[in-house]
Design a protein around this motif. Structure first.
Motif, mmCIF file in Angstrom:
data_model
loop_
_atom_site.group_PDB
_atom_site.id
_atom_site.type_symbol
_atom_site.label_atom_id
_atom_site.label_comp_id
_atom_site.label_asym_id
_atom_site.label_seq_id
_atom_site.Cartn_x
_atom_site.Cartn_y
_atom_site.Cartn_z
ATOM 1 N N ARG A 258 0.806 -1.221 0.000
ATOM 2 C CA ARG A 258 0.000 0.000 0.000
ATOM 3 C C ARG A 258 0.846 1.282 0.000
ATOM 4 O O ARG A 258 0.320 2.357 0.269
ATOM 5 C CB ARG A 258 -0.930 0.010 1.225
ATOM 6 C CG ARG A 258 -1.944 -1.121 1.215
ATOM 7 C CD ARG A 258 -2.735 -1.155 2.509
ATOM 8 N NE ARG A 258 -3.542 -2.355 2.591
ATOM 9 C CZ ARG A 258 -4.847 -2.399 2.324
ATOM 10 N NH1 ARG A 258 -5.480 -1.310 1.962
ATOM 11 N NH2 ARG A 258 -5.513 -3.537 2.413
ATOM 12 N N ALA A 259 2.129 1.178 -0.294
ATOM 13 C CA ALA A 259 3.004 2.352 -0.242
ATOM 14 C C ALA A 259 2.521 3.450 -1.180
ATOM 15 O O ALA A 259 2.091 3.185 -2.301
ATOM 16 C CB ALA A 259 4.426 1.945 -0.617
ATOM 17 N N PHE A 260 2.602 4.689 -0.706
ATOM 18 C CA PHE A 260 2.280 5.842 -1.551
ATOM 19 C C PHE A 260 3.433 6.839 -1.603
ATOM 20 O O PHE A 260 3.292 7.938 -2.112
ATOM 21 C CB PHE A 260 0.988 6.533 -1.086
ATOM 22 C CG PHE A 260 0.954 6.846 0.388
ATOM 23 C CD1 PHE A 260 1.421 8.052 0.865
ATOM 24 C CD2 PHE A 260 0.435 5.925 1.285
ATOM 25 C CE1 PHE A 260 1.385 8.344 2.213
ATOM 26 C CE2 PHE A 260 0.385 6.213 2.643
ATOM 27 C CZ PHE A 260 0.867 7.425 3.116
ATOM 28 N N TRP A 261 4.587 6.442 -1.054
ATOM 29 C CA TRP A 261 5.833 7.191 -1.215
ATOM 30 C C TRP A 261 6.804 6.317 -1.996
ATOM 31 O O TRP A 261 6.886 5.115 -1.793
ATOM 32 C CB TRP A 261 6.453 7.538 0.137
ATOM 33 C CG TRP A 261 5.607 8.384 1.016
ATOM 34 C CD1 TRP A 261 4.899 9.500 0.670
ATOM 35 C CD2 TRP A 261 5.372 8.196 2.415
ATOM 36 N NE1 TRP A 261 4.245 10.017 1.756
ATOM 37 C CE2 TRP A 261 4.519 9.242 2.849
ATOM 38 C CE3 TRP A 261 5.808 7.258 3.353
ATOM 39 C CZ2 TRP A 261 4.097 9.365 4.160
ATOM 40 C CZ3 TRP A 261 5.385 7.387 4.666
ATOM 41 C CH2 TRP A 261 4.536 8.428 5.062
ATOM 42 N N SER A 262 7.564 6.937 -2.874
ATOM 43 C CA SER A 262 8.473 6.198 -3.741
ATOM 44 C C SER A 262 9.797 5.878 -3.046
ATOM 45 O O SER A 262 10.378 6.731 -2.371
ATOM 46 C CB SER A 262 8.755 7.011 -5.003
ATOM 47 O OG SER A 262 9.800 6.425 -5.753
ATOM 48 N N LEU A 263 10.271 4.652 -3.241
ATOM 49 C CA LEU A 263 11.578 4.228 -2.741
ATOM 50 C C LEU A 263 12.668 4.340 -3.813
ATOM 51 O O LEU A 263 13.731 3.739 -3.674
ATOM 52 C CB LEU A 263 11.495 2.786 -2.227
ATOM 53 C CG LEU A 263 10.782 2.590 -0.890
ATOM 54 C CD1 LEU A 263 10.630 1.103 -0.587
ATOM 55 C CD2 LEU A 263 11.517 3.288 0.240
ATOM 56 N N THR A 264 12.415 5.107 -4.853
ATOM 57 C CA THR A 264 13.342 5.196 -5.975
ATOM 58 C C THR A 264 14.760 5.520 -5.535
ATOM 59 O O THR A 264 15.714 4.811 -5.885
ATOM 60 C CB THR A 264 12.862 6.270 -6.983
ATOM 61 O OG1 THR A 264 11.592 5.882 -7.495
ATOM 62 C CG2 THR A 264 13.845 6.413 -8.129
#
Length: 301
Positions: A258-264
């Motif tokens: 459910r992540a809505f922040w990027s781990l790029t």
């Protein structure tokens, strides 16, 4: 990057409690806080008491000598009316400057600083939860709607300043002001970790609040993942951005469905490989609170 000796501020705090078991095994530790006991009242071995808000850095700058990396977790809790939070958060900004400056003066090559997802709260509150944005990447300008997030965003900008190099320092007109009679640029590597929800998600507090439960499932980071992330933040040899500035902002969450922040940036620059997913770890609670509880669809809201 060879890291043998690490200074950790806020060493009796909640995040430090998750990091220290592994960090003590991996590094020689210098532990700093304003008290020696953790929130449970247990004494934390090896803590040196120092007030890093004090502008007289001579009281503690010796602690930074010979250190390979700093993990800055220190924080003064805000009190009072939200409009008055500025005053406590301003002291936290002062502390961040003192830590950066002491590390710079001691020649420490790398800092990992606890920022927060709240540095970009405005996007979450106004775009993510209203379904106008799917995911927030770490490269967007930090914009918050509260003083806590403002302070964390200011940490990030302070870190960028030190990462640019302070041997020659530009004033606001772009003219270089040499500091200490030197003209060389010495850059300090800085990784800002926007920590998500570094706690176990107690189902009891979400019984009538499915929206916040979904949100925290997306923000969750497990103890082993946050430990890995901070270790990567201080050990990764090259953290230069596309402009050659050794400064990165990374989100601190697990590999959440459910992540809505990027781990790029965390994945591509630091090589972060989170092992946990809140959807799996809390599957029984999700079934009971969301599926059987009849919550609406979507990752958040």
């Amino acid at each position: 990057m060879a890291v043998e000796k690490v200074l950790m501020t806020g060493a009796t705090g909640y995040i430090a409690n998750q990091l220290l078991p592994t960090f003590r095994e991996s590094y020689e530790m210098v532990l700093v806080d304003v008290k020696e006991e953790n929130p449970r009242g247990d004494k934390v071995e090896g803590v040196q008491v120092a007030d890093l808000i004090d502008t007289d850095r001579s009281q503690y700058e010796h602690l930074f000598e010979g250190v390979d990396a700093v993990v800055h977790l220190g924080y003064k809790r805000r009190q009072g009316h939200p409009l008055d939070h500025f005053f406590d958060e301003n002291e936290n900004v002062q502390m961040a400057y003192n830590v950066l400056r002491s590390a710079y003066d001691a020649g420490v090559p790398r800092l990992a600083i606890a920022s927060s997802n709240h540095a970009s709260d405005w996007y979450e509150h106004n775009l993510i939860h209203t379904r106008k944005m799917e995911s927030l990447d770490p490269y967007r300008l930090a914009l918050s709607d509260n003083f806590y997030g403002w302070a964390k965003a200011t940490y990030e900008h302070l870190g960028f300043l030190f990462a640019c190099g302070l041997g020659g320092f530009n004033d606001d007109s772009g003219r270089q002001q040499h500091t200490g009679g030197t003209s060389y640029l010495r850059k300090t590597g800085v990784v800002m970790v926007r920590i998500g929800a570094p706690r176990e998600l107690d189902p009891a507090i979400y019984v009538d609040d499915p929206g916040n439960y979904k949100r925290d499932l997306g923000a969750y980071i497990s103890p082993r993942d946050i430990t890995q992330l901070f270790q990567k933040a201080i050990e990764t040899p090259n953290i230069d951005n596309e402009h050659g500035v050794p400064w990165q902002v990374v989100y601190g969450i697990s590999n959440n469905t459910r992540a809505f922040w990027s781990l790029t940036s965390a994945r591509n620059v630091l090589g972060y490989e989170p092992e946990d997913d809140s959807e799996v770890k809390f599957a029984d609670d999700i079934r009971r609170l969301l599926i059987e509880g009849g919550a609406g669809g979507g990752r958040v809201g």
